[in-house]
Design an enzyme around this catalytic site. Structure first.
Site, PDB file in Angstrom:
ATOM      1  N   ASN A 190      -2.035 -32.474 -21.722  1.00 58.76           N
ATOM      2  CA  ASN A 190      -3.411 -33.497 -22.986  1.00 58.76           C
ATOM      3  C   ASN A 190      -3.325 -34.076 -24.130  1.00 58.76           C
ATOM      4  O   ASN A 190      -2.563 -33.818 -24.899  1.00 58.76           O
ATOM      5  CB  ASN A 190      -3.948 -31.926 -22.395  1.00 58.76           C
ATOM      6  CG  ASN A 190      -4.361 -31.170 -21.476  1.00 58.76           C
ATOM      7  OD1 ASN A 190      -4.771 -31.556 -20.566  1.00 58.76           O
ATOM      8  ND2 ASN A 190      -4.569 -30.013 -21.431  1.00 58.76           N
TER       9      ASN A 190
ATOM     10  N   GLU B 204      -6.384 -21.267 -31.641  1.00 55.67           N
ATOM     11  CA  GLU B 204      -5.805 -22.543 -30.675  1.00 55.67           C
ATOM     12  C   GLU B 204      -5.623 -23.397 -31.576  1.00 55.67           C
ATOM     13  O   GLU B 204      -6.076 -23.653 -33.206  1.00 55.67           O
ATOM     14  CB  GLU B 204      -6.942 -22.724 -30.694  1.00 55.67           C
ATOM     15  CG  GLU B 204      -7.702 -23.835 -29.511  1.00 55.67           C
ATOM     16  CD  GLU B 204      -6.960 -23.096 -28.027  1.00 55.67           C
ATOM     17  OE1 GLU B 204      -6.687 -24.793 -26.831  1.00 55.67           O
ATOM     18  OE2 GLU B 204      -7.242 -22.030 -27.708  1.00 55.67           O
ATOM     19  N   ASP B 205      -4.579 -24.298 -31.214  1.00 54.26           N
ATOM     20  CA  ASP B 205      -3.587 -25.580 -30.965  1.00 54.26           C
ATOM     21  C   ASP B 205      -3.128 -24.954 -32.883  1.00 54.26           C
ATOM     22  O   ASP B 205      -3.610 -25.879 -33.617  1.00 54.26           O
ATOM     23  CB  ASP B 205      -5.112 -26.717 -30.996  1.00 54.26           C
ATOM     24  CG  ASP B 205      -5.128 -26.972 -30.624  1.00 54.26           C
ATOM     25  OD1 ASP B 205      -4.135 -26.955 -29.080  1.00 54.26           O
ATOM     26  OD2 ASP B 205      -5.977 -28.317 -29.836  1.00 54.26           O
TER      27      ASP B 205
ATOM     28  N   ASP C  24      -4.457 -19.246 -26.501  1.00 53.86           N
ATOM     29  CA  ASP C  24      -4.562 -19.735 -25.317  1.00 53.86           C
ATOM     30  C   ASP C  24      -3.501 -20.910 -24.752  1.00 53.86           C
ATOM     31  O   ASP C  24      -3.099 -20.561 -24.067  1.00 53.86           O
ATOM     32  CB  ASP C  24      -5.520 -20.739 -25.521  1.00 53.86           C
ATOM     33  CG  ASP C  24      -6.706 -21.035 -23.649  1.00 53.86           C
ATOM     34  OD1 ASP C  24      -5.843 -20.086 -22.631  1.00 53.86           O
ATOM     35  OD2 ASP C  24      -6.565 -22.194 -23.936  1.00 53.86           O
ATOM     36  N   ASP C  25      -2.746 -21.641 -26.003  1.00 52.43           N
ATOM     37  CA  ASP C  25      -1.689 -22.332 -25.874  1.00 52.43           C
ATOM     38  C   ASP C  25      -0.159 -22.170 -24.929  1.00 52.43           C
ATOM     39  O   ASP C  25       0.204 -22.382 -24.463  1.00 52.43           O
ATOM     40  CB  ASP C  25      -1.719 -23.322 -26.724  1.00 52.43           C
ATOM     41  CG  ASP C  25      -2.746 -23.665 -27.510  1.00 52.43           C
ATOM     42  OD1 ASP C  25      -2.982 -24.542 -26.507  1.00 52.43           O
ATOM     43  OD2 ASP C  25      -3.241 -23.877 -28.864  1.00 52.43           O
TER      44      ASP C  25
ATOM     45  N   LYS D  91     -13.961 -24.812 -26.943  1.00 55.96           N
ATOM     46  CA  LYS D  91     -13.378 -23.814 -25.988  1.00 55.96           C
ATOM     47  C   LYS D  91     -14.340 -23.140 -25.796  1.00 55.96           C
ATOM     48  O   LYS D  91     -14.462 -22.314 -24.771  1.00 55.96           O
ATOM     49  CB  LYS D  91     -12.412 -23.491 -27.276  1.00 55.96           C
ATOM     50  CG  LYS D  91     -11.303 -22.676 -25.972  1.00 55.96           C
ATOM     51  CD  LYS D  91     -10.263 -24.022 -25.388  1.00 55.96           C
ATOM     52  CE  LYS D  91      -9.469 -23.260 -24.775  1.00 55.96           C
ATOM     53  NZ  LYS D  91      -8.449 -24.337 -24.370  1.00 55.96           N
TER      54      LYS D  91
ATOM     55  N   ARG E 198      -2.133 -28.814 -34.511  1.00 53.49           N
ATOM     56  CA  ARG E 198      -1.658 -29.928 -33.137  1.00 53.49           C
ATOM     57  C   ARG E 198      -2.706 -29.435 -32.643  1.00 53.49           C
ATOM     58  O   ARG E 198      -2.834 -28.984 -31.610  1.00 53.49           O
ATOM     59  CB  ARG E 198       0.091 -28.764 -32.872  1.00 53.49           C
ATOM     60  CG  ARG E 198       0.455 -29.268 -31.814  1.00 53.49           C
ATOM     61  CD  ARG E 198       1.017 -28.811 -30.841  1.00 53.49           C
ATOM     62  NE  ARG E 198       0.015 -27.463 -30.168  1.00 53.49           N
ATOM     63  CZ  ARG E 198      -0.454 -27.810 -29.093  1.00 53.49           C
ATOM     64  NH1 ARG E 198      -0.197 -29.216 -28.725  1.00 53.49           N
ATOM     65  NH2 ARG E 198      -1.193 -26.443 -28.520  1.00 53.49           N
TER      66      ARG E 198
ATOM     67  N   ASN F 137      -5.825 -25.933 -14.749  1.00 55.24           N
ATOM     68  CA  ASN F 137      -6.499 -26.654 -16.882  1.00 55.24           C
ATOM     69  C   ASN F 137      -6.675 -24.705 -16.913  1.00 55.24           C
ATOM     70  O   ASN F 137      -6.633 -24.097 -16.391  1.00 55.24           O
ATOM     71  CB  ASN F 137      -7.833 -27.038 -16.299  1.00 55.24           C
ATOM     72  CG  ASN F 137      -8.178 -26.900 -17.890  1.00 55.24           C
ATOM     73  OD1 ASN F 137      -8.905 -26.712 -18.809  1.00 55.24           O
ATOM     74  ND2 ASN F 137      -7.797 -28.385 -18.591  1.00 55.24           N
TER      75      ASN F 137
ATOM     76  N   TYR G 160     -14.304 -31.465 -22.971  1.00 51.79           N
ATOM     77  CA  TYR G 160     -12.982 -31.223 -23.331  1.00 51.79           C
ATOM     78  C   TYR G 160     -12.345 -31.910 -22.807  1.00 51.79           C
ATOM     79  O   TYR G 160     -12.352 -33.332 -23.017  1.00 51.79           O
ATOM     80  CB  TYR G 160     -13.055 -29.412 -22.989  1.00 51.79           C
ATOM     81  CG  TYR G 160     -12.074 -28.673 -23.498  1.00 51.79           C
ATOM     82  CD1 TYR G 160     -12.287 -28.425 -24.750  1.00 51.79           C
ATOM     83  CD2 TYR G 160     -10.175 -27.998 -23.240  1.00 51.79           C
ATOM     84  CE1 TYR G 160     -11.094 -27.630 -25.833  1.00 51.79           C
ATOM     85  CE2 TYR G 160      -9.260 -27.656 -24.098  1.00 51.79           C
ATOM     86  CZ  TYR G 160     -10.061 -27.181 -24.978  1.00 51.79           C
ATOM     87  OH  TYR G 160      -8.677 -27.007 -26.097  1.00 51.79           O
TER      88      TYR G 160
END
Length: 574
Positions: free
Chosen positions: A425, A249-250, A272-273, A178, A160, A469, A107
């Site tokens: 990150n 995610e993202d 999660d972000d 993930k 993103r 994290n 990751y």
């Protein structure tokens, strides 16, 4: 929360119709040189493997030696992905036994380079690419029997990726990574996980111009067409797996909060972000106040990066402040959100065109009436440090160096022990280096970072900076959601996760200790988080009516998969 022992692994036997190359090419069944003599007889494997029969531990040692001999982390990432696609048990044994060494490889930060190079590194199919031109086939694709056991999905549209922006189909590296963390850190069974890439095109000119790009070569679909595609996907998922965990995610800021708000009350889903980042930041802050001795209700929080992650962090800390005794209005005024245009303030250019989730954290004009900002058109981070004097500084901007030396030194002038979390990150996008933060604060800062950094010197010894994290949070939340079939995941469950993380902070017993348990202990951390989330879900009526309080721990224990080879037995096909 008391410490909980991990469940003892149970023997497992699997019957399969596969033989020869079909067994060896199935990553969930392949054991490589560890197939026993009886299995080689029964599955017709003699000759396809060297004669030496080795243990899983011996295989791990060989892979570890080969991995460490490689010249770059990207090479190691590629090797690990190849291992995952050929032998998942060995892959996860290697991960779980060496999680601190492996986490940066599978990751952040290495996955960022993996996403950027995805089309050039592509070897074998894993997960699903649901592309816009084939939206009419989504239900047909999901209906394949191969996916009957799916319990957890991580999905992205690649817009993103970390702090790297639009990576198009290369964003698939994130759901794959993930879910690898879900398995390694909390024990989800790999056969129940499914990474999905929603390929709606890309606006990245490098991807569009790359002759090797594997995604749909088209500008991104947006607006009503995008929303209809997402709705088709979600309704198909809900129909196929009524109790599945769906993690977003993202996704870009303009979609992340909106999609979460649309679907969070209808199925077991979270972003999660937004929520995982918020929970780990809140949990680490709760641990930090044990060190600083400054009550939570006395904290003043500056957040650099007012996107979905920054506002998600602010919202959960706001909830913690209210639970600690502040009124909602009092808690509102404890946050100072700084974006690229400066501090979010009423009537300022920075407050124009904000998303609804940002509006609640806009400071009233009266709050800065007596300030003397250095620039006429914006209030920067240094101004916030000089006038608001925050005790906590959190960065999710994706902008390298956003925590300037002058701003941090100004913060340290007013705060005995500044709490500073540069969380962006990958490592190259971090707002500041831990060593610099300690130098600028005369060693007084309490630091947590989103990506791993080299140890710093403290008290004449190497000291490992806490990696704040999301892997401390989302694997445990996901384990509870899957094991207990939690119906929805409100923010109260992430607050429970944050408090569970803070409760096992080493700094509770030793103020000179780390805020977070070591990364090597992530399986135990995830188990504690899962129990806390499960108990909170029970009390909020989010579990099935047949679930009793006494069943929660046993149910979670039963869902923890250990990377051990099963006994394979051949059965003739019907």
């Amino acid at each position: 929360m008391k410490e909980h022992s991990m469940p003892a692994p149970l023997p497992l036997s699997i019957e399969t119709e596969l033989r020869e190359f079909e067994v060896l090419s199935n990553p969930l069944l392949n054991k490589g040189t560890a197939f026993t003599e009886a299995e080689r007889d029964e599955l017709h494997l003699h000759g396809f493997l060297p004669p030496s029969i080795q243990t899983l531990e011996e295989q791990v040692a060989r892979r570890l030696e080969a991995l460490r001999a490689l010249g770059s982390d990207l090479d190691r990432y590629v090797m690990l992905r190849d291992l995952q696609d050929s032998n998942e048990t060995l892959f996860y044994a290697l991960l779980t036994q060496n999680i601190e060494e492996m986490l940066p490889l599978i990751y952040t930060p290495t996955v960022g380079a993996g996403c950027q190079r995805f089309s050039h590194l592509y070897r074998r199919p894993r997960g699903l690419f649901l592309s816009y031109p084939y939206k009419h086939l989504i239900r047909q694709i999901l209906a394949h029997p191969h996916f009957d056991a799916v319990e957890a999905i991580v999905v992205t549209d690649g817009e993103r990726i970390l702090g790297l922006g639009d990576q198009g189909a290369g964003g698939m590296g994130i759901p794959i990574g993930k879910l690898a963390l879900y398995v390694a850190c909390s024990g989800l069974n790999p056969r129940t996980t499914l990474p999905i890439m929603l390929d709606v095109g890309t606006d990245n000119p490098d991807c569009l111009a790359d002759p090797l790009y594997v995604g749909w070569r088209h500008q991104r679909v947006r607006g009503a067409e995008y929303d209809a595609f997402i709705e088709e996907f979600v309704s198909a998922v809900r129909e196929r797996w009524p109790h599945v965990l769906l993690q977003w995610e993202d996704f870009a800021k303009h979609n992340a909060n909106r999609l979460l708000g649309t679907y969070r009350d209808d199925l077991c889903t979270f972003n999660d972000d937004i929520q995982g980042t918020a929970a780990v930041a809140t949990g680490t802050l709760l641990a930090a106040i044990n060190v600083t001795g400054v009550a939570l209700t006395e904290q003043r929080i500056a957040v650099v990066g007012a996107g979905s992650a920054g506002c998600g962090i602010a919202a959960l800390i706001h909830r913690a402040l209210v639970e600690a005794g502040l009124s909602p209005a009092e808690a509102d005024r404890r946050f100072w959100l700084v974006d690229r245009q400066g501090l979010l303030v009423e009537g300022m250019p920075s407050a124009v065109g904000l998303e609804s989730f940002q509006q609640r954290f806009v400071q009233p004009a009266g709050a800065i009436a007596d300030w003397s900002p250095r620039n006429s058109d914006r209030i920067d981070l240094f101004d916030v440090m000089r006038h608001a004097r925050p005790t906590v500084l959190i960065g999710v901007s994706g902008q390298r160096g956003a925590f300037t030396e002058e701003a941090v030194r100004e913060m340290a002038r007013h705060v005995a022990q500044p709490v500073i979390f540069p969380l962006s990150n990958p490592t190259a996008n971090s707002e500041a280096r831990p060593a610099d933060l300690l130098a600028w604060t005369a060693g007084r800062a309490i630091v947590g970072t989103g990506s791993p950094f080299e140890p710093v010197e403290r008290d004449g010894r190497p000291y490992k900076i806490d990696q704040t994290n999301n892997s401390y949070i989302f694997p445990g939340v996901g384990l509870a959601a899957v094991a207990l079939k939690i119906r929805t995941i409100p923010d109260s469950l992430f607050m429970a996760a944050a408090k569970a993380l803070a409760a096992i902070s080493p700094a509770r017993a030793n103020p000179r200790g780390n805020l977070l348990p070591p990364v090597s202990d992530l399986r135990r951390v995830s188990y504690s988080v899962a129990l806390a989330v499960g108990l909170r879900a029970f009390h909020e009526g989010l579990l099935g009516e047949s679930m009793t309080l006494d069943q929660i721990e046993a149910c979670i224990r039963a869902h923890v998969w250990e990377p051990r080879y099963p006994i394979l037995r051949h059965v003739a096909p019907d």
